[in-house]
Design a protein around this motif. Structure first.
Motif, short mmCIF file in Angstrom:
data_model
loop_
_atom_site.label_atom_id
_atom_site.label_comp_id
_atom_site.label_asym_id
_atom_site.label_seq_id
_atom_site.Cartn_x
_atom_site.Cartn_y
_atom_site.Cartn_z
N VAL A 148 -6.62 -31.74 -27.21
CA VAL A 148 -5.06 -30.68 -27.14
C VAL A 148 -3.66 -32.40 -27.00
N GLU A 149 -2.79 -32.79 -27.51
CA GLU A 149 -1.84 -33.76 -26.93
C GLU A 149 -1.06 -33.14 -27.69
N SER A 150 0.45 -33.86 -27.10
CA SER A 150 2.24 -33.31 -26.86
C SER A 150 2.53 -34.81 -27.53
N VAL A 194 0.75 -27.51 -22.42
CA VAL A 194 -0.65 -28.62 -22.51
C VAL A 194 -1.63 -27.98 -21.56
N ARG A 195 -0.47 -27.54 -20.62
CA ARG A 195 -1.56 -27.97 -19.28
C ARG A 195 -2.08 -26.16 -19.59
N CYS A 221 -4.97 -25.95 -21.41
CA CYS A 221 -6.63 -26.28 -20.80
C CYS A 221 -6.84 -25.30 -19.24
N TYR A 269 -10.41 -26.30 -23.72
CA TYR A 269 -9.50 -27.85 -24.27
C TYR A 269 -9.54 -29.39 -23.34
N TRP A 308 -7.46 -32.32 -23.31
CA TRP A 308 -6.31 -33.74 -22.70
C TRP A 308 -5.94 -34.77 -23.16
N ASN A 354 -3.55 -37.01 -22.70
CA ASN A 354 -2.30 -37.42 -22.15
C ASN A 354 -1.95 -38.74 -22.52
#
Length: 328
Positions: free
Chosen positions: A65-67, A130-131, A134, A140, A142, A144
């Motif tokens: 998962v990523e922004s 995202v947090r 997770c 998940y 991340w 980051n």
């Protein structure tokens, strides 16, 4: 115009465009969009995923998962598909539709945040989402990109050495500022070589990467509503801020000479030309990094209705387009 350093076996690391005949100043553009992900973000994505696999954070059954505003998401969607991971990209409405469709075609999910956070704007809201993912599911992972040292290390190990090989007498390097991974990796590399290379960061007006008040930014890629944790300003010699209207005009000027680049590239080129116009360019070797190509922007910065709605009817008037790159 001249394209140099393209060997028969075509290595995208060696592709540069000489922009002197277009911008009127000595400037080579390092083209990073000729890979399966279409942008320089493939380097950081690869480095971060491999590091997470090596340290055991990422394992079979994990979901990345990523922004991302688009390009890193596209790169991670390719890697996730090739390695059998799930991937969720958290973005906002500024992400180009083509980038979202690209990720979905790779089997990834795209979550779009619509409301900005009280602190940090849309980026802050994306990170909060995202947090939350997770916290809800330990599958998940991340990576980051905003804090990962592997982000800048990717460019320390690949981008900067490639430029140094091609331009042993490099004087000034122009780099766009987003997460500042590319900026920090290249700046650290040239500083440690003890070479007199000026590193000029190019940011978008409205970004708070180097301080200042936040403002409207509609073109994804460069700029941020949160100061980048990776940024160490001691490695940066100068900062140039570019208005989005100038970004658009630079993109269109380049397109009219046969080069379709993305918004990030338009920002970097516009900033580079502004800097070069204020300095003695006699015997100067200057390079700018072009993060991506323009296909993903066909529905935005290359679409008249979108431009006129956001920037006015005269944003692409001939005199303004010519003036932006210092040519008539």
């Amino acid at each position: 115009m001249t394209i140099i350093s393209v060997p028969m076996d075509f290595n995208a690391e060696d592709l540069y465009v000489d922009l002197r005949s277009i911008v009127g100043h000595p400037l080579f553009l390092k083209c990073e969009g000729f890979n399966f992900a279409g942008s320089i973000k493939l380097k950081a994505a690869t480095e971060m995923v491999e590091a997470a696999e090596w340290n055991g954070t990422l394992k079979p059954g994990s979901i990345l998962v990523e922004s991302s505003s688009g390009n890193l998401g596209a790169a991670l969607s390719i890697i996730a598909a090739s390695k059998g991971y799930g991937f969720v990209c958290v973005t906002d409405a500024r992400c180009n539709l083509s980038a979202r469709r690209f990720m979905e075609a790779m089997g990834s999910q795209v979550h779009i945040v619509t409301e900005p956070a009280a602190t940090g704007g849309l980026l802050g809201a994306r990170i909060a989402h995202v947090r939350a993912l997770c916290d809800a599911d330990d599958r998940y992972v991340w990576l980051n990109q905003y804090t990962s040292a592997d982000n800048w290390k990717a460019h320390y190990r690949t981008t900067a050495p490639g430029i140094a090989r091609q331009f042993p007498r490099l004087d000034v390097l122009f780099i766009g500022a987003g997460t500042t991974g590319t900026l920090m990796g290249c700046a650290r590399y040239f500083r440690e070589l003890h070479r007199q290379v000026q590193v000029v960061a190019v940011d978008s007006v409205g970004s708070v990467a180097f301080g200042g008040e936040p403002g409207r930014r509609m073109i994804p890629g460069l700029g941020t509503s949160v100061q980048p944790p990776l940024l160490d300003e001691s490695y940066v010699d100068e900062v140039i801020r570019v208005e989005e209207a100038d970004t658009i005009r630079a993109c269109h000027r380049l397109a009219r000479r046969g080069f379709l680049f993305g918004g990030s590239t338009g920002t970097v080129v516009s900033g580079a030309v502004e800097w070069l116009s204020r300095h003695d360019t006699h015997d100067l070797t200057a390079v700018a990094i072009a993060p991506d190509l323009g296909e993903r922007y066909l529905g935005t910065i290359y679409r008249a209705n979108w431009l006129h709605t956001l920037y006015g009817e005269d944003v692409l008037s001939p005199d303004k387009v010519a003036a932006d790159l210092g040519t008539a």
